[in-house]
Design an enzyme around this catalytic site. Structure first.
Site, PDB file in Angstrom:
ATOM      1  N   HIS A   1      15.243  20.453 -17.108  1.00 42.89           N
ATOM      2  CA  HIS A   1      15.787  20.017 -18.397  1.00 42.89           C
ATOM      3  C   HIS A   1      17.226  19.516 -18.266  1.00 42.89           C
ATOM      4  O   HIS A   1      17.727  18.858 -19.175  1.00 42.89           O
ATOM      5  CB  HIS A   1      15.692  21.151 -19.427  1.00 42.89           C
ATOM      6  CG  HIS A   1      14.288  21.417 -19.857  1.00 42.89           C
ATOM      7  ND1 HIS A   1      13.922  22.494 -20.636  1.00 42.89           N
ATOM      8  CD2 HIS A   1      13.136  20.742 -19.617  1.00 42.89           C
ATOM      9  CE1 HIS A   1      12.619  22.469 -20.841  1.00 42.89           C
ATOM     10  NE2 HIS A   1      12.122  21.423 -20.231  1.00 42.89           N
ATOM     11  N   ASP A   2      17.897  19.868 -17.181  1.00 46.12           N
ATOM     12  CA  ASP A   2      19.193  19.257 -16.883  1.00 46.12           C
ATOM     13  C   ASP A   2      18.973  17.818 -16.409  1.00 46.12           C
ATOM     14  O   ASP A   2      19.713  16.910 -16.774  1.00 46.12           O
ATOM     15  CB  ASP A   2      19.885  20.096 -15.784  1.00 46.12           C
ATOM     16  CG  ASP A   2      21.214  19.507 -15.288  1.00 46.12           C
ATOM     17  OD1 ASP A   2      21.495  18.335 -15.573  1.00 46.12           O
ATOM     18  OD2 ASP A   2      21.966  20.210 -14.601  1.00 46.12           O
ATOM     19  N   HIS A  59      11.540  12.051 -20.325  1.00 41.78           N
ATOM     20  CA  HIS A  59      11.065  10.748 -20.816  1.00 41.78           C
ATOM     21  C   HIS A  59      10.995  10.789 -22.344  1.00 41.78           C
ATOM     22  O   HIS A  59      10.969  11.857 -22.942  1.00 41.78           O
ATOM     23  CB  HIS A  59       9.667  10.448 -20.285  1.00 41.78           C
ATOM     24  CG  HIS A  59       9.633  10.018 -18.856  1.00 41.78           C
ATOM     25  ND1 HIS A  59       9.728  10.895 -17.813  1.00 41.78           N
ATOM     26  CD2 HIS A  59       9.511   8.788 -18.296  1.00 41.78           C
ATOM     27  CE1 HIS A  59       9.657  10.229 -16.667  1.00 41.78           C
ATOM     28  NE2 HIS A  59       9.529   8.941 -16.934  1.00 41.78           N
ATOM     29  N   THR A  67      21.166  12.837 -18.863  1.00 43.28           N
ATOM     30  CA  THR A  67      21.903  12.256 -17.747  1.00 43.28           C
ATOM     31  C   THR A  67      21.141  12.592 -16.473  1.00 43.28           C
ATOM     32  O   THR A  67      20.495  13.633 -16.383  1.00 43.28           O
ATOM     33  CB  THR A  67      23.317  12.846 -17.635  1.00 43.28           C
ATOM     34  OG1 THR A  67      23.210  14.224 -17.277  1.00 43.28           O
ATOM     35  CG2 THR A  67      24.083  12.713 -18.938  1.00 43.28           C
ATOM     36  N   ARG A 110       2.491   5.954 -15.599  1.00 44.25           N
ATOM     37  CA  ARG A 110       3.785   5.516 -15.042  1.00 44.25           C
ATOM     38  C   ARG A 110       3.634   4.987 -13.614  1.00 44.25           C
ATOM     39  O   ARG A 110       4.605   4.847 -12.889  1.00 44.25           O
ATOM     40  CB  ARG A 110       4.776   6.685 -15.088  1.00 44.25           C
ATOM     41  CG  ARG A 110       5.071   7.137 -16.505  1.00 44.25           C
ATOM     42  CD  ARG A 110       5.850   8.449 -16.555  1.00 44.25           C
ATOM     43  NE  ARG A 110       5.852   8.995 -17.909  1.00 44.25           N
ATOM     44  CZ  ARG A 110       6.224  10.245 -18.218  1.00 44.25           C
ATOM     45  NH1 ARG A 110       6.633  11.078 -17.266  1.00 44.25           N
ATOM     46  NH2 ARG A 110       6.197  10.664 -19.473  1.00 44.25           N
TER      47      ARG A 110
HETATM   48  C1  HEM Z   1       6.406  27.616 -21.833  1.00 45.64           C
HETATM   49  C2  HEM Z   1       6.655  26.761 -20.898  1.00 45.64           C
HETATM   50  C3  HEM Z   1       6.529  25.251 -20.988  1.00 45.64           C
HETATM   51  C4  HEM Z   1       6.223  24.459 -22.047  1.00 45.64           C
HETATM   52  C5  HEM Z   1       5.940  24.872 -23.484  1.00 45.64           C
HETATM   53  C6  HEM Z   1       6.238  23.087 -21.568  1.00 45.64           C
HETATM   54  C7  HEM Z   1       5.946  21.980 -22.339  1.00 45.64           C
HETATM   55  C8  HEM Z   1       6.041  20.665 -21.929  1.00 45.64           C
HETATM   56  C9  HEM Z   1       5.802  19.510 -22.763  1.00 45.64           C
HETATM   57  C10 HEM Z   1       5.385  19.547 -24.227  1.00 45.64           C
HETATM   58  C11 HEM Z   1       6.021  18.411 -21.993  1.00 45.64           C
HETATM   59  C12 HEM Z   1       5.948  16.950 -22.434  1.00 45.64           C
HETATM   60  C13 HEM Z   1       4.564  16.383 -22.306  1.00 45.64           C
HETATM   61  C14 HEM Z   1       4.512  14.891 -22.542  1.00 45.64           C
HETATM   62  O1  HEM Z   1       4.737  14.114 -21.608  1.00 45.64           O
HETATM   63  O2  HEM Z   1       4.197  14.489 -23.670  1.00 45.64           O
HETATM   64  C15 HEM Z   1       6.405  18.872 -20.675  1.00 45.64           C
HETATM   65  C16 HEM Z   1       6.743  18.052 -19.632  1.00 45.64           C
HETATM   66  C17 HEM Z   1       7.151  18.481 -18.406  1.00 45.64           C
HETATM   67  N1  HEM Z   1       7.272  19.795 -17.990  1.00 45.64           N
HETATM   68 FE1  HEM Z   1       6.851  21.426 -19.074  1.00 45.64          FE
HETATM   69  N2  HEM Z   1       6.555  23.085 -20.236  1.00 45.64           N
HETATM   70  C18 HEM Z   1       6.745  24.388 -19.849  1.00 45.64           C
HETATM   71  C19 HEM Z   1       7.076  24.829 -18.588  1.00 45.64           C
HETATM   72  C20 HEM Z   1       7.399  24.016 -17.527  1.00 45.64           C
HETATM   73  C21 HEM Z   1       7.747  24.480 -16.221  1.00 45.64           C
HETATM   74  C22 HEM Z   1       7.837  25.935 -15.757  1.00 45.64           C
HETATM   75  C23 HEM Z   1       7.999  23.381 -15.470  1.00 45.64           C
HETATM   76  C24 HEM Z   1       8.399  23.414 -14.017  1.00 45.64           C
HETATM   77  C25 HEM Z   1       9.263  22.627 -13.487  1.00 45.64           C
HETATM   78  C26 HEM Z   1       7.796  22.206 -16.309  1.00 45.64           C
HETATM   79  C27 HEM Z   1       7.956  20.886 -15.898  1.00 45.64           C
HETATM   80  C28 HEM Z   1       7.705  19.788 -16.696  1.00 45.64           C
HETATM   81  C29 HEM Z   1       7.873  18.409 -16.246  1.00 45.64           C
HETATM   82  C30 HEM Z   1       8.321  17.962 -14.873  1.00 45.64           C
HETATM   83  C31 HEM Z   1       7.548  17.595 -17.336  1.00 45.64           C
HETATM   84  C32 HEM Z   1       7.609  16.067 -17.388  1.00 45.64           C
HETATM   85  C33 HEM Z   1       8.853  15.608 -18.163  1.00 45.64           C
HETATM   86  C34 HEM Z   1       8.919  14.107 -18.309  1.00 45.64           C
HETATM   87  O3  HEM Z   1       7.879  13.459 -18.356  1.00 45.64           O
HETATM   88  O4  HEM Z   1      10.029  13.566 -18.372  1.00 45.64           O
HETATM   89  N3  HEM Z   1       7.437  22.639 -17.547  1.00 45.64           N
HETATM   90  N4  HEM Z   1       6.391  20.239 -20.662  1.00 45.64           N
END
Ligand code: HEM
Length: 633
Positions: free
Chosen positions: A162-163, A167, A218, A486
């Site tokens: 998140h830092d 997208h 950023t 993508r």
């Molecule tokens: C309770 C835990 C979590 C929730 C509720 C959550 C929820 C979400 C949601 C809603 C998205 C956006 C989906 C979209 O493209 O529309 C997302 C993207 C993503 N999440 Fe999670 N997540 C969780 C935990 C994690 C963890 C532990 C990681 C590990 C690194 C992670 C990595 C990512 C990544 C890399 C993306 C893509 C972001 C992007 O497309 O810019 N998430 N997540």
């Protein structure tokens, strides 16, 4: 301090020198017979270095039509000279000769040439059906724990992600994912609706065939998840707090992040919120405020602006250090990796010699570490990449339930909650209703396991997710859909483009696991080249000690050091003039256990007995009685 030298956009090229080329050549030969992770440790370390030289040369691609889009010296204009010495929240002025580089709203770069990232057809995106893959290969059957890690490690990586990036979703364009027969998702209309990713406005013909996407955060390692990705947001988050501090909210002696009128936490990035993020955001806001106290004490004549700016630099560098020398060796627990990550920070001469002699080599990152070695972007302006985002899709880390323990009364089991119970608006539930404080919750995360990053281990919670903004999504389907949309290459193409051998068969891909190979064969219609990157990475055999695949690791080899090497405030102005004497000591002398123990003394005893902060902590006596799967394997 770095100063701009030319008023033309700079060129980005990198050609490894003769010794590096020789190393690449030699290791290519060796790796035909033995992979890097089966070599003796120090020979493996050199192997990783050789891989990195090649990746720096061939796997960094700008997606802008020209270098001008990064800005030029003096444009945009720096209205306040303070940004020569400190971070700008928008991400501006990190590279003074290309001041827009890495700022919020700049495009994601690529690790593969754009000719391999052309826009897929709708049919390509939907084949094979991503929902079917999610149901058959991602859906958790039983909870498979990652027993070498603790739940803090899972929360940490989401906190870092998140830092780094986010997208934007389109508000108008949508995918209709067809539902396989009998799917219970939405029996009424037989499809799942998913917003498309917002495409950046094309700037030239290449953009029309190979679309580009912008990062809302950023790109820099600048703590934007805490401080925000704009100057205006940083000002809001500081609120009325004195002495350069971040605003907090005290309730019954517990310090919380403030809430907005809708109950959303006031922080730099508050999406996808759950207890793990609540805990880490709070911890590093407390750390920021503690650094401010120390700076005010040591430099009483400083303005509060200077205190804030310096505390942020110190806090960010500390997080980068923790990630480099603690989190990464925990999830990639291989001796060569441990040495490589230590070397990224301290150089091969090691921490002890560094602390005794300082930088022995002024510019060699290998000898004396990346911090202070001089900023350098190699073959492309700094930007995080689409492929980088893909390898962090680690949703399997999230368990179904968390068992909570009371660290103040010998570690007794207090309650067990599902992730739903501690997500979004319920993130603080155990703190508000169970009589637990952050010390208890951190201890809890220290001894609970996360899920292993493998097939059939994604929690139902994330595959049937209801978000506060009204979305109903299957994150498994979305993870696959996003990579395809993508144009992130599929598994075999990705391996070829990262200079690895492609899998010649499903059985070769799974390392001889017949059951999984047959499943893949069926779902991917016999075509091994169609296997998605995420799925291939989850099915390949892992190097010993690794928590994720060697294929995904190639992106890490390149990008983990790049995040440090490109940053002026780490690789460049790494000195007491920028950080202060006190600040430098804070970063170089500190680690995750220090941060935890400083703010939650109840943890000190356990931490002293435990090893890596992201590996399961030694349990308190009272926690031994609990036999649930959350803490036992
Ligand atoms: C309770 C835990 C979590 C929730 C509720 C959550 C929820 C979400 C949601 C809603 C998205 C956006 C989906 C979209 O493209 O529309 C997302 C993207 C993503 N999440 Fe999670 N997540 C969780 C935990 C994690 C963890 C532990 C990681 C590990 C690194 C992670 C990595 C990512 C990544 C890399 C993306 C893509 C972001 C992007 O497309 O810019 N998430 N997540």
């Amino acid at each position: 301090m770095s100063t701009p030298t030319k008023d033309v956009p700079k060129a980005y090229t990198y050609t490894p020198g003769l010794p590096q080329r020789a190393l690449i050549f030699v290791y290519k030969g060796i790796n035909k017979l033995i992979p890097w992770h089966k070599l003796p440790s120090y020979i493996g370390v050199l192997n990783i270095a050789a891989l990195r030289y090649e990746l720096r040369q061939k796997n960094l691609h700008d997606v802008y039509p020209s270098g001008n889009y990064q800005g030029t010296p003096g444009c945009p204009h720096m209205s306040d000279q303070q940004y020569l010495h400190t971070r700008h929240s928008d991400g501006l002025f990190n590279d003074l000769s290309a001041p827009k580089m890495g700022c919020a709203g700049m495009r994601f770069g690529r690790n593969v040439a754009r000719e391999y990232t052309t826009k897929p057809s709708e049919d390509d995106i939907m084949t094979p059906n991503p929902r079917l893959i999610s149901e058959d290969l991602l859906k958790r059957d039983t909870f498979k724990p990652a027993t070498s890690l603790n739940l803090l490690a899972a929360a940490w990586i989401q906190f870092q992600v998140h830092d780094w990036f986010q997208h934007e979703n389109s508000t108008t364009e949508k995918f209709d994912v067809p539902l396989p027969d009998g799917d219970v998702w939405s029996p009424s209309d037989g499809k799942m609706v998913v917003e498309k990713t917002e495409v950046d406005v094309p700037l030239d013909e290449t953009d029309k065939v190979a679309p580009a996407y912008k990062n809302q955060n950023t790109h820099w390692w600048d703590g934007s998840q805490i401080y925000g990705s704009s100057e205006a947001r940083t000002t809001e988050l500081r609120g009325q707090a004195k002495n350069g501090k971040m605003a907090v909210d005290e309730q019954n002696l517990v310090t919380f992040l403030p809430r907005d009128p809708n109950g959303i936490p006031e922080t730099g990035f508050s999406s996808n919120w759950w207890l793990g993020l609540e805990m880490l955001h709070t911890l590093f806001v407390l750390e920021h405020n503690a650094i401010c106290d120390e700076l005010v004490k040591s430099y009483p004549d400083w303005t509060f602006e200077r205190v804030f700016d310096t505390a942020r630099l110190v806090n960010c560098a500390l997080m980068a250090k923790i990630h480099t020398v603690e989190w990464t060796p925990a999830i990639l627990a291989h001796p060569a990796l441990k040495i490589s990550m230590e070397a990224n920070w301290w150089g091969v001469l090691g921490e002890r010699l560094y602390k005794l002699l300082g930088r022995v080599s002024k510019t060699s990152e290998a000898i004396s570490g990346i911090p202070g070695s001089g900023a350098e972007h190699h073959a492309a302006p700094f930007a995080l990449t689409e492929e980088f985002v893909s390898v962090y899709r680690m949703h399997a880390l999230i368990p179904d339930t968390i068992a909570f323990f009371d660290a103040h009364s010998g570690g007794a089991h207090k309650s067990t909650h599902t992730i739903q119970d501690v997500a979004f608006e319920k993130a603080r539930n155990p703190l508000l209703s169970d009589g637990l404080d952050f010390g208890d919750v951190l201890y809890t995360f220290g001894i609970n396991y996360p899920g292993a990053i493998t097939i059939n281990n994604m929690p139902d919670f994330l595959r049937d997710l209801h978000t506060p903004d009204g979305r109903h999504i299957d994150l498994g389907t979305i993870d696959l859909l996003r990579d395809r949309e993508r144009s992130v290459p599929r598994y075999n193409a990705f391996r070829r483009l990262f200079h690895m051998a492609a899998a010649t068969s499903f059985l070769a891909l799974t390392g001889g696991n017949v059951e999984v190979a047959e499943k893949l064969d069926r779902l991917y219609d016999g075509d091994v080249d169609k296997v998605d990157l995420l799925i291939g990475c989850m099915c390949e055999p892992l190097p010993k000690g690794f928590g994720f695949s060697d294929t995904a690791f190639r992106v890490f080899i390149l990008m983990a050091s790049r995040r440090l090497k490109s940053d002026r405030f780490i690789a460049g102005d790494w000195n007491a003039e920028t950080y202060s004497e006190v600040g430098m000591k804070w970063v170089q002398g500190g680690g995750m256990k220090d941060v935890l123990g400083r703010h939650f003394p109840v943890l000190r005893g356990v931490l002293e007995k435990s090893g890596n902060a992201f590996a399961p902590w030694v349990k308190m006596e009272g926690s031994m009685e609990y036999m649930g799967k959350e803490t036992n394997a």
